[in-house]
Motif scaffolding. Structure first.
Motif, short mmCIF file in Angstrom:
data_model
loop_
_atom_site.label_atom_id
_atom_site.label_comp_id
_atom_site.label_asym_id
_atom_site.label_seq_id
_atom_site.Cartn_x
_atom_site.Cartn_y
_atom_site.Cartn_z
N ASP A 43 0.82 -1.22 0.00
CA ASP A 43 0.00 0.00 0.00
C ASP A 43 0.85 1.26 0.00
OD1 ASP A 43 -2.29 -1.53 0.02
OD2 ASP A 43 -2.64 -1.34 2.18
N ALA A 44 2.07 1.15 0.54
CA ALA A 44 2.97 2.31 0.58
C ALA A 44 3.72 2.51 -0.73
CB ALA A 44 3.97 2.15 1.73
N SER A 115 2.22 4.32 5.28
CA SER A 115 2.37 5.27 4.17
C SER A 115 2.76 6.66 4.67
CB SER A 115 1.08 5.34 3.35
OG SER A 115 0.81 4.10 2.74
N ALA A 116 2.16 7.11 5.78
CA ALA A 116 2.47 8.44 6.30
C ALA A 116 3.94 8.53 6.73
CB ALA A 116 1.55 8.78 7.47
N LEU A 117 4.46 7.45 7.30
CA LEU A 117 5.86 7.44 7.71
C LEU A 117 6.78 7.58 6.50
CD1 LEU A 117 7.83 6.96 10.15
CD2 LEU A 117 7.88 4.56 9.40
N LEU A 118 6.48 6.85 5.42
CA LEU A 118 7.29 6.95 4.21
C LEU A 118 7.23 8.35 3.61
CD1 LEU A 118 7.36 3.83 4.51
CD2 LEU A 118 7.32 3.72 2.01
N THR A 123 10.06 13.43 2.54
CA THR A 123 10.02 14.89 2.63
C THR A 123 11.26 15.46 3.30
OG1 THR A 123 7.60 14.91 2.69
CG2 THR A 123 8.72 16.86 3.54
N HIS A 124 11.67 14.85 4.42
CA HIS A 124 12.74 15.42 5.24
C HIS A 124 14.11 14.81 4.94
CE1 HIS A 124 9.91 17.69 7.71
NE2 HIS A 124 9.14 16.61 7.74
N VAL A 213 6.91 9.93 16.93
CA VAL A 213 6.22 9.31 18.06
C VAL A 213 4.78 9.05 17.64
CG1 VAL A 213 5.53 9.53 20.46
CG2 VAL A 213 7.73 10.46 19.70
N ILE A 214 4.40 7.78 17.63
CA ILE A 214 3.05 7.42 17.20
C ILE A 214 2.17 7.20 18.42
CG2 ILE A 214 3.86 6.42 15.04
CD1 ILE A 214 3.36 3.64 16.26
N THR A 215 0.91 7.52 18.26
CA THR A 215 -0.07 7.29 19.33
C THR A 215 -1.11 6.27 18.90
OG1 THR A 215 -1.39 9.17 18.53
CG2 THR A 215 0.21 9.60 20.28
#
Length: 355
Positions: A43-44, A115-118, A123-124, A213-215
């Protein structure tokens, strides 16, 4: 970008289940935990995946195949002995080349994907991107310390006195600089090449390690309690439906899925619950957070907050809870032992026995 998936561990904390099955193939909601990771990788947008395999290589290869079912191109990378996460990176060097890569521990479960982590990594462009989460017992994990500004200042593997409660989640994003780090470190006291030591080496070299840091929900499904909790989490978002047969004298409450070929007779099922294909629930109660795999039989019994693997039978049992039951298991009442009184009585004795 490529992905490196680790599926070579022995799964000692899940024994006896893992005496006969790879820990990465133990199911959550009737799907192997490894498959959730592979689906998240696909999905990523990652296609090339190397899977580190050990003594359960044949099982993993049979389950995953060439990866086409997941939209992936899979290469298997044997690791003769489980000598640490950094060692897995070492032996995957030729496969990884000079590409950025994602390292994913095959027994980790992350709700919501990666996907958000990738996107953040792209980006950074740090040297390393880590996922961290707060845990109640950080001494069981790799632990990261952060500065007030949120920068990584130190990493330790299973410290006796943790400096923080931030555990390193089993998903890492690396630039090629990590290859220098894994070659530079020595084995730990456990005799393994620890990825935390490699990360600390990079910190000492002034490299950029970016934490996230994930919640959300994350579990290292290495023990029964975490397997059951991950199963509960997935079942909470189960799409209910009846593809099999449910008799008129049965009752389904809440999120319940009865898969094709399954039958429910004279029973009450309270969701979230999943009844696998070909299974039969007869004169029984199946309670919340329970996944019954394929071709099982639950008869005259009660079970809740449990996982039952395929081809198992539970008959005449009150009640089962918080359990992980393997394949081809039979759980039934013990046979009655004939009751008998044995006497040596002298003359003129009088014996009174309660009926």
């Amino acid at each position: 970008m490529k992905a490196l998936v680790l599926a070579g561990g022995a799964g000692t904390r899940l024994r006896p289940i893992t005496h006969t099955s790879a820990k990465q193939l133990v199911p959550i909601a009737n799907k192997p935990v490894l498959f959730y990771g592979l689906e998240a990788i696909a999905d990523a947008g990652i296609k090339e995946v190397g899977i580190i395999v050990g003594e359960t290589a044949a099982e993993i290869e049979q389950a995953v195949g060439d990866g086409a079912d997941f939209g992936l191109d899979v290469t298997y990378l044997p690791q003769p002995q489980p000598l640490g996460l950094a060692h897995a990176v070492l032996i995957a060097r030729d496969f990884l080349g000079d590409d950025d890569f994602l390292m994913y521990l095959g027994d980790n479960f992350i709700l919501g994907g990666i996907s958000a982590l990738l996107d953040e990594f792209r980006t950074h462009r740090p040297d390393v991107q880590l996922m961290l989460t707060r845990v109640s017992d950080p001494s069981s994990y790799g632990v990261a310390s952060l500065s007030e500004e949120g920068r990584v200042t130190g990493l330790e593997e299973k410290p006796a006195r943790p400096r923080s409660d931030l555990a390193v989640v089993g998903v890492y994003l690396f630039s090629p600089v990590v290859h220098e780090a894994v070659r530079a470190i020595a084995p730990s006291d456990r005799g393994e090449l620890e990825i935390t030591d490699a990360l600390q080496w990079l910190l000492d070299q002034g490299r950029d390690i970016r934490p996230t840091v994930i919640t959300g929900y994350w579990k290292d499904t290495g023990n029964v309690a975490d397997m059951l909790e991950a199963n509960r989490c997935v079942l909470e978002v189960l799409e209910p439906g009846i593809e099999g047969f449910v008799s008129a004298d049965s009752e389904l409450v809440g999120r319940v899925r009865v898969c094709e070929g399954a039958e429910v007779h004279g029973s009450r099922i309270v969701g979230p619950a999943l009844i696998g294909a070909g299974s039969a629930i007869v004169d029984s109660y199946v309670g919340p957070s329970t996944a019954i795999a394929e071709n099982c039989r639950i008869e005259d019994s009660e079970i809740e907050f449990s996982i039952v693997l395929n081809d198992s039978a539970i008959t005449g049992i009150r009640r089962i809870g918080a359990s992980l039951i393997g394949c081809h298991v039979v759980v039934a009442p013990a046979p009655r032992v004939p009751a008998a009184h044995r006497f040596v009585l002298g003359d003129h004795s009088k014996v009174q026995i309660s009926s």
